[in-house]
Structures are given as structure tokens and as C-alpha cells.
Design an enzyme around this catalytic site. Structure first.
Site, PDB file in Angstrom:
ATOM      1  N   GLU A 198       0.824  -1.217   0.000  1.00 55.48           N
ATOM      2  CA  GLU A 198       0.000   0.000   0.000  1.00 55.48           C
ATOM      3  C   GLU A 198       0.854   1.261   0.000  1.00 55.48           C
ATOM      4  OE1 GLU A 198      -3.153   0.159   2.875  1.00 55.48           O
ATOM      5  OE2 GLU A 198      -4.054   1.857   1.805  1.00 55.48           O
ATOM      6  N   GLU A 249       1.754   9.021   7.138  1.00 51.19           N
ATOM      7  CA  GLU A 249       1.638   7.635   7.608  1.00 51.19           C
ATOM      8  C   GLU A 249       2.830   6.756   7.245  1.00 51.19           C
ATOM      9  OE1 GLU A 249      -2.366   5.975   7.543  1.00 51.19           O
ATOM     10  OE2 GLU A 249      -3.113   7.930   6.934  1.00 51.19           O
ATOM     11  N   HIS A 278      -5.183   8.258   0.161  1.00 46.85           N
ATOM     12  CA  HIS A 278      -3.768   8.645   0.187  1.00 46.85           C
ATOM     13  C   HIS A 278      -3.368   9.335  -1.114  1.00 46.85           C
ATOM     14  CE1 HIS A 278      -3.290   6.405   3.888  1.00 46.85           C
ATOM     15  NE2 HIS A 278      -3.744   5.306   3.310  1.00 46.85           N
ATOM     16  N   HIS A 308      -8.036   0.531  -2.781  1.00 43.21           N
ATOM     17  CA  HIS A 308      -8.878   0.996  -1.678  1.00 43.21           C
ATOM     18  C   HIS A 308      -9.573   2.282  -2.104  1.00 43.21           C
ATOM     19  CE1 HIS A 308      -6.655  -1.130   1.903  1.00 43.21           C
ATOM     20  NE2 HIS A 308      -7.576  -1.894   1.339  1.00 43.21           N
ATOM     21  N   ARG A 311     -12.366  10.039   4.202  1.00 44.17           N
ATOM     22  CA  ARG A 311     -12.623   8.624   4.453  1.00 44.17           C
ATOM     23  C   ARG A 311     -14.110   8.301   4.615  1.00 44.17           C
ATOM     24  NH1 ARG A 311      -7.127   5.896   6.666  1.00 44.17           N
ATOM     25  NH2 ARG A 311      -7.663   4.594   4.899  1.00 44.17           N
ATOM     26  N   GLU A 367     -12.780   1.528   2.246  1.00 48.56           N
ATOM     27  CA  GLU A 367     -12.140   1.532   3.561  1.00 48.56           C
ATOM     28  C   GLU A 367     -12.670   2.729   4.349  1.00 48.56           C
ATOM     29  OE1 GLU A 367      -7.868   1.856   3.487  1.00 48.56           O
ATOM     30  OE2 GLU A 367      -7.644   0.222   4.920  1.00 48.56           O
TER      31      GLU A 367
HETATM   32 MN   LIG Z   1      -6.007   1.842   2.522  1.00 47.32          MN
END
Ligand SMILES: [Mn+2]
Length: 289
Positions: free
Chosen positions: A149, A155, A185, A208, A214, A244
């Protein structure tokens, strides 16, 4: 394409009841439930068999998502930690084989959430690539794909855009190690996320999806979902598209994901189910036509 969701949408703790969730996502119309790798690591053979049976009964496939803990960090400067990580992930791959799960996804090149205590990127690449070459052999033997990922800068420091992920998996050089892109992301890091999908092409092993905060795809259209669908069709993508979503504050999930306010409009459990059912219909429409 097949469509799924992460297991943590409905709760604020990572621990969950996978049998109940398999039934729930099947009722909603999903093809895939994405489960936690660390949960699978700790499952007994009996628990794995039970989950496999309910999956077969409800026609649900399982993908397996890992945010590794620091003691399984493939990028660690400590060889004992890397060795521990290899044993950990090999066990996960063997348990995935028992379950029939064909995709291990996530930041399996390091650990999550990152603490940025060490940011020697060149050294982290060298060490984690060596571990992934080794894990890749087991993945090839078991015919399980590992999708690495690409995260945003807050992160990880290791893989933050598609271009460097392509370079990285090229250095790993395994047929079974490829790339996971995540719209959340990508929105932060890519110049153009639709082009990033095209650039990944057949190296895209998993996707994702979620809005920039989100929320569920289509909830606020911060992302151009028809363009995402077009990019996926352009590369003839046949794999998993997994939501997600994180909208509930509190608990360990809220803390790890940094959800500091309720994003669900104080939804009841029934409304949470309706939101994700509506999002699935919309996402499928965008991806498939
Ligand atoms: Mn993800």
C-alpha cells in the site's frame, strides 16, 4: 471487478465478529470482506474453517489487510525484528491459504501507524526489499498476491506515490508482489490520481476507495468516481475494489485513524447499513459502466 469493504466500518474497536460481518456484507451485496491479518494470524484452524464455510455459503471472498506492528517491521535496522516479521507474515500467508484468501494487502514493507523515529529511506528500502523478496517466494508457492500500500506522508516515508511504488516492486521482482493504491492517500500525494492508476497498469493488485475524509464513495464526491472507474477500465482492472470507510469517532479505531469528530451524522446502525448499500450501488455504476 469485485467489490468489498473493510471490516472496521461498523465499529470503533478493531476486534469484531467475522461471522456476523460476512453475513452482513453478503446481505448488502458485496463480493468481498476485507479482514485483519493480525486477527487471522491468531485464529485457530477451527475458527478459520468456520469462516471459510460461511464465506462459501454466502459467496463472500476474503482479502487480508495488514498494518504491521513495530515488532514485525521489514524496514527495521534490527535483523531480529525483520526475522520475526518474516515468520509472522509467512504464518499469515499459510493461514490465508487455509481460508482461501488470495490477497494480502497493506503497508507490509514496514509498520503502522508509523512513528518516524527512523527516516533513513534508502536503508529502509534496502532492508524491506530483501524481506519482501523472501516473502515473495512463499507467496509464489501458495499463489497469494501481496499488494503493497502506497500511503500518504503522514503515515509513512517509504512509499508515498505510485511512481516510487513501481520502482520499489520492480526491485522486489516477484510475480506475486504488486501495488495497492488508495484514493484517500492518492488525493494527498498524486498530481493526478486517475493517471496514477493508469501508470500502475497491470501492477495494480488492489484498490482501496474512499472520499478525502474517508467517507463512503459518493457521499461527498471529493473524488471524481466516474473518472476512477474509467481509469480502471482503461487498464482492464479485474481485481478487488475495496471501500475503507471510517466515519465513527472513538475507540482504538478512531484513535489510529484520527477520527476526532463524528462523520456519520450520528447515524443509527440501520443508517450505517443504508449508507454503505447506497455507496456500493453508486461505486459499481461508476466502475462498471
Ligand atoms: Mn487503505
Amino acid at each position: 471487478m469485485k467489490f468489498g469493504t473493510g471490516y472496521a466500518y461498523w465499529g470503533t474497536e478493531w476486534k469484531c465478529d467475522y461471522i456476523a460481518l460476512t453475513n452482513k456484507v453478503a446481505d448488502i451485496g458485496f463480493d468481498i470482506l476485507e479482514i485483519g491479518a493480525d486477527h487471522l494470524y491468531h485464529m485457530s484452524d477451527e475458527e478459520i474453517t468456520q469462516l471459510k464455510e460461511i464465506g462459501a455459503e454466502r459467496n463472500i471472498e476474503f482479502t487480508t489487510n495488514s498494518g504491521p506492528s513495530k515488532d514485525n517491521d521489514f524496514a527495521s535496522a534490527d535483523p531480529a525484528v525483520r526475522e520475526h516479521g518474516l515468520e509472522y507474515f509467512k504464518t499469515i500467508l499459510y493461514n490465508m491459504k487455509k481460508l482461501g484468501s488470495k490477497s494480502l494487502v497493506g503497508a507490509i514493507y514496514s509498520f503502522w501507524p508509523a512513528d518516524f523515529a527512523d527516516t533513513d529511506k534508502e536503508a529502509a528500502w534496502e532492508r524491506s526489499i530483501a524481506c519482501l523478496k523472501e516473502l515473495g517466494k512463499t507467496a509464489e508457492e501458495l499463489d497469494i498476491e501481496c499488494a503493497l500500500e502506497v500511503l500518504n506522508r503522514n503515515e509513512t516515508y517509504i512509499l508515498t506515490d505510485c511512481a516510487e511504488a513501481i520502482e520499489y516492486v520492480g526491485k522486489v521482482g516477484s510475480t506475486h508482489i504488486n501495488i495497492l493504491l488508495d484514493t484517500y492517500h492518492m488525493n494527498i500525494e498524486e498530481d493526478n490520481m486517475y493517471e496514477a492508476i493508469r501508470k500502475a497498469g497491470n501492477l495494480l493488485g488492489h484498490l482501496h476507495v474512499g472520499e478525502c475524509n474517508r467517507k463512503l464513495p459518493g457521499m461527498n464526491n471529493t473524488i471524481n468516481w466516474p473518472e476512477i472507474g474509467k481509469a480502471l477500465r482503461d487498464i482492464n482492472y479485474k481485481k478487488a475494489v475495496v471501500m475503507e470507510p471510517f466515519m465513527l469517532k472513538g475507540g482504538q479505531v478512531g484513535h489510529d485513524i484520527r477520527v476526532w469528530r463524528d462523520l456519520s451524522n450520528n447515524a443509527t446502525p440501520e443508517q450505517m447499513d443504508q449508507y454503505i448499500a447506497d455507496s456500493l450501488v453508486y461505486l459499481k455504476k461508476c466502475c462498471l459502466s
